[in-house]
Design a protein around this motif. Structure first.
Motif, PDB file in Angstrom:
ATOM      1  N   ASP A 133      78.579  25.842  36.066  1.00  0.00           N
ATOM      2  CA  ASP A 133      79.319  24.887  35.243  1.00  0.00           C
ATOM      3  C   ASP A 133      79.459  25.382  33.805  1.00  0.00           C
ATOM      4  OD1 ASP A 133      79.658  23.175  37.387  1.00  0.00           O
ATOM      5  OD2 ASP A 133      77.954  21.900  36.850  1.00  0.00           O
ATOM      6  N   LYS A 134      78.380  25.938  33.260  1.00  0.00           N
ATOM      7  CA  LYS A 134      78.423  26.461  31.894  1.00  0.00           C
ATOM      8  C   LYS A 134      79.442  27.596  31.791  1.00  0.00           C
ATOM      9  CE  LYS A 134      73.679  25.387  30.503  1.00  0.00           C
ATOM     10  NZ  LYS A 134      72.373  25.964  30.129  1.00  0.00           N
ATOM     11  N   LEU A 135      79.453  28.462  32.782  1.00  0.00           N
ATOM     12  CA  LEU A 135      80.374  29.593  32.767  1.00  0.00           C
ATOM     13  C   LEU A 135      81.828  29.111  32.821  1.00  0.00           C
ATOM     14  CD1 LEU A 135      79.816  33.005  34.115  1.00  0.00           C
ATOM     15  CD2 LEU A 135      81.974  31.948  34.706  1.00  0.00           C
ATOM     16  N   ARG A 136      82.086  28.093  33.625  1.00  0.00           N
ATOM     17  CA  ARG A 136      83.448  27.549  33.745  1.00  0.00           C
ATOM     18  C   ARG A 136      83.968  26.977  32.429  1.00  0.00           C
ATOM     19  NH1 ARG A 136      81.111  25.149  38.590  1.00  0.00           N
ATOM     20  NH2 ARG A 136      81.758  26.385  40.377  1.00  0.00           N
ATOM     21  N   GLN A 137      83.058  26.599  31.535  1.00  0.00           N
ATOM     22  CA  GLN A 137      83.449  25.965  30.272  1.00  0.00           C
ATOM     23  C   GLN A 137      83.590  26.952  29.110  1.00  0.00           C
ATOM     24  OE1 GLN A 137      80.681  22.767  29.568  1.00  0.00           O
ATOM     25  NE2 GLN A 137      80.974  21.928  31.594  1.00  0.00           N
ATOM     26  N   LEU A 138      83.307  28.224  29.356  1.00  0.00           N
ATOM     27  CA  LEU A 138      83.363  29.209  28.282  1.00  0.00           C
ATOM     28  C   LEU A 138      84.793  29.494  27.846  1.00  0.00           C
ATOM     29  CD1 LEU A 138      80.728  31.840  29.460  1.00  0.00           C
ATOM     30  CD2 LEU A 138      80.451  30.060  27.743  1.00  0.00           C
ATOM     31  N   ASP A 139      84.937  29.885  26.589  1.00  0.00           N
ATOM     32  CA  ASP A 139      86.261  30.278  26.095  1.00  0.00           C
ATOM     33  C   ASP A 139      86.557  31.716  26.511  1.00  0.00           C
ATOM     34  OD1 ASP A 139      85.040  32.093  24.263  1.00  0.00           O
ATOM     35  OD2 ASP A 139      84.981  30.565  22.700  1.00  0.00           O
ATOM     36  N   GLY A 140      87.775  32.128  26.278  1.00  0.00           N
ATOM     37  CA  GLY A 140      88.237  33.442  26.707  1.00  0.00           C
ATOM     38  C   GLY A 140      87.432  34.593  26.129  1.00  0.00           C
ATOM     39  N   GLN A 141      87.032  34.475  24.872  1.00  0.00           N
ATOM     40  CA  GLN A 141      86.294  35.553  24.221  1.00  0.00           C
ATOM     41  C   GLN A 141      84.923  35.756  24.874  1.00  0.00           C
ATOM     42  OE1 GLN A 141      85.663  34.977  20.034  1.00  0.00           O
ATOM     43  NE2 GLN A 141      85.167  37.121  19.684  1.00  0.00           N
ATOM     44  N   LYS A 142      84.225  34.667  25.166  1.00  0.00           N
ATOM     45  CA  LYS A 142      82.911  34.781  25.799  1.00  0.00           C
ATOM     46  C   LYS A 142      83.037  35.299  27.228  1.00  0.00           C
ATOM     47  CE  LYS A 142      80.457  31.478  22.955  1.00  0.00           C
ATOM     48  NZ  LYS A 142      79.648  30.262  22.912  1.00  0.00           N
ATOM     49  N   LEU A 143      84.069  34.853  27.928  1.00  0.00           N
ATOM     50  CA  LEU A 143      84.293  35.360  29.289  1.00  0.00           C
ATOM     51  C   LEU A 143      84.557  36.863  29.259  1.00  0.00           C
ATOM     52  CD1 LEU A 143      86.557  32.530  30.740  1.00  0.00           C
ATOM     53  CD2 LEU A 143      84.221  33.090  31.469  1.00  0.00           C
ATOM     54  N   GLU A 144      85.333  37.301  28.293  1.00  0.00           N
ATOM     55  CA  GLU A 144      85.634  38.732  28.161  1.00  0.00           C
ATOM     56  C   GLU A 144      84.360  39.536  27.891  1.00  0.00           C
ATOM     57  OE1 GLU A 144      88.286  41.705  25.366  1.00  0.00           O
ATOM     58  OE2 GLU A 144      88.917  39.622  25.577  1.00  0.00           O
ATOM     59  N   THR A 145      83.482  38.987  27.076  1.00  0.00           N
ATOM     60  CA  THR A 145      82.215  39.658  26.794  1.00  0.00           C
ATOM     61  C   THR A 145      81.399  39.823  28.067  1.00  0.00           C
ATOM     62  OG1 THR A 145      82.163  38.783  24.534  1.00  0.00           O
ATOM     63  CG2 THR A 145      80.070  39.534  25.452  1.00  0.00           C
ATOM     64  N   ILE A 146      81.344  38.775  28.881  1.00  0.00           N
ATOM     65  CA  ILE A 146      80.591  38.856  30.137  1.00  0.00           C
ATOM     66  C   ILE A 146      81.225  39.878  31.073  1.00  0.00           C
ATOM     67  CG2 ILE A 146      79.868  37.590  32.201  1.00  0.00           C
ATOM     68  CD1 ILE A 146      79.640  35.095  30.391  1.00  0.00           C
ATOM     69  N   VAL A 147      82.543  39.894  31.141  1.00  0.00           N
ATOM     70  CA  VAL A 147      83.236  40.875  31.982  1.00  0.00           C
ATOM     71  C   VAL A 147      82.884  42.288  31.522  1.00  0.00           C
ATOM     72  CG1 VAL A 147      85.495  41.831  32.577  1.00  0.00           C
ATOM     73  CG2 VAL A 147      85.127  39.357  32.664  1.00  0.00           C
ATOM     74  N   GLY A 156      91.109  31.386  35.776  1.00  0.00           N
ATOM     75  CA  GLY A 156      91.176  32.474  36.747  1.00  0.00           C
ATOM     76  C   GLY A 156      90.092  33.516  36.521  1.00  0.00           C
ATOM     77  N   ILE A 157      89.867  33.865  35.259  1.00  0.00           N
ATOM     78  CA  ILE A 157      88.810  34.825  34.931  1.00  0.00           C
ATOM     79  C   ILE A 157      87.458  34.249  35.302  1.00  0.00           C
ATOM     80  CG2 ILE A 157      87.610  35.989  33.029  1.00  0.00           C
ATOM     81  CD1 ILE A 157      90.396  36.191  31.654  1.00  0.00           C
ATOM     82  N   ALA A 158      87.211  32.989  34.952  1.00  0.00           N
ATOM     83  CA  ALA A 158      85.938  32.352  35.269  1.00  0.00           C
ATOM     84  C   ALA A 158      85.711  32.296  36.780  1.00  0.00           C
ATOM     85  CB  ALA A 158      85.874  30.945  34.668  1.00  0.00           C
ATOM     86  N   LYS A 159      86.754  31.971  37.527  1.00  0.00           N
ATOM     87  CA  LYS A 159      86.640  31.883  38.985  1.00  0.00           C
ATOM     88  C   LYS A 159      86.307  33.246  39.595  1.00  0.00           C
ATOM     89  CE  LYS A 159      89.187  30.340  43.059  1.00  0.00           C
ATOM     90  NZ  LYS A 159      90.433  29.747  43.553  1.00  0.00           N
ATOM     91  N   THR A 160      86.993  34.275  39.142  1.00  0.00           N
ATOM     92  CA  THR A 160      86.742  35.624  39.643  1.00  0.00           C
ATOM     93  C   THR A 160      85.345  36.095  39.252  1.00  0.00           C
ATOM     94  OG1 THR A 160      89.089  36.137  39.498  1.00  0.00           O
ATOM     95  CG2 THR A 160      87.567  38.010  39.611  1.00  0.00           C
ATOM     96  N   ARG A 210      77.845  37.111  44.250  1.00  0.00           N
ATOM     97  CA  ARG A 210      77.481  38.203  45.156  1.00  0.00           C
ATOM     98  C   ARG A 210      76.352  39.052  44.571  1.00  0.00           C
ATOM     99  NH1 ARG A 210      83.561  39.379  46.644  1.00  0.00           N
ATOM    100  NH2 ARG A 210      83.711  38.030  48.450  1.00  0.00           N
ATOM    101  N   LYS A 211      76.344  39.168  43.264  1.00  0.00           N
ATOM    102  CA  LYS A 211      75.365  40.016  42.591  1.00  0.00           C
ATOM    103  C   LYS A 211      74.023  39.313  42.409  1.00  0.00           C
ATOM    104  CE  LYS A 211      75.207  43.194  38.693  1.00  0.00           C
ATOM    105  NZ  LYS A 211      75.914  43.699  37.521  1.00  0.00           N
ATOM    106  N   ILE A 212      74.075  38.017  42.110  1.00  0.00           N
ATOM    107  CA  ILE A 212      72.870  37.214  41.880  1.00  0.00           C
ATOM    108  C   ILE A 212      72.767  36.222  43.034  1.00  0.00           C
ATOM    109  CG2 ILE A 212      71.694  35.621  40.327  1.00  0.00           C
ATOM    110  CD1 ILE A 212      73.373  36.858  38.033  1.00  0.00           C
ATOM    111  N   GLU A 213      71.735  36.356  43.826  1.00  0.00           N
ATOM    112  CA  GLU A 213      71.638  35.615  45.086  1.00  0.00           C
ATOM    113  C   GLU A 213      71.705  34.094  44.922  1.00  0.00           C
ATOM    114  OE1 GLU A 213      68.666  35.450  48.887  1.00  0.00           O
ATOM    115  OE2 GLU A 213      68.815  37.294  47.739  1.00  0.00           O
ATOM    116  N   HIS A 214      70.932  33.542  44.030  1.00  0.00           N
ATOM    117  CA  HIS A 214      70.887  32.076  43.873  1.00  0.00           C
ATOM    118  C   HIS A 214      71.354  31.708  42.463  1.00  0.00           C
ATOM    119  CE1 HIS A 214      68.878  31.604  47.692  1.00  0.00           C
ATOM    120  NE2 HIS A 214      68.025  32.542  47.345  1.00  0.00           N
ATOM    121  N   LEU A 215      72.638  31.535  42.322  1.00  0.00           N
ATOM    122  CA  LEU A 215      73.219  31.175  41.032  1.00  0.00           C
ATOM    123  C   LEU A 215      73.246  29.650  40.924  1.00  0.00           C
ATOM    124  CD1 LEU A 215      74.403  32.784  38.669  1.00  0.00           C
ATOM    125  CD2 LEU A 215      76.639  32.546  39.723  1.00  0.00           C
TER     126      LEU A 215
END
Length: 76
Positions: free
Chosen positions: A46-60, A24-28, A35-40
């Motif tokens: 795919d790499k972002l979808r595979q991250l663990d919770g700690q790395k996702l939290e850091t990006i957030v 859910g965090i990765a999807k959001t 929206r922020k980066i035009e051509h992702l």
């Protein structure tokens, strides 16, 4: 008294909940980043979808500092 099966079942449920939260965090995060980066690139998504919770939290937490794909790739 809990049986081994009960403990394993509870651990499985906890893992499932954690994985669901991470998805859910990765999807959001992907929605906001798209929206922020035009051509992702799909590879980056795919790499972002595979991250663990700690790395996702850091990006957030650092979301405001990410302006380009290159900025995002530093976290991947």
């Amino acid at each position: 008294m809990k049986t081994i099966a009960d403990v394993l079942r509870e651990e499985g449920i906890e893992q499932g909940i954690e994985q669901g939260e991470q998805k859910g965090i990765a999807k959001t995060l992907l929605a906001f980043l798209s929206r922020k980066i035009e051509h992702l690139p799909e590879e980056t998504k795919d790499k972002l979808r595979q991250l663990d919770g700690q790395k996702l939290e850091t990006i957030v937490n650092d979301f405001h500092q990410i302006e380009t794909v290159e900025d995002l790739n530093k976290y991947l």
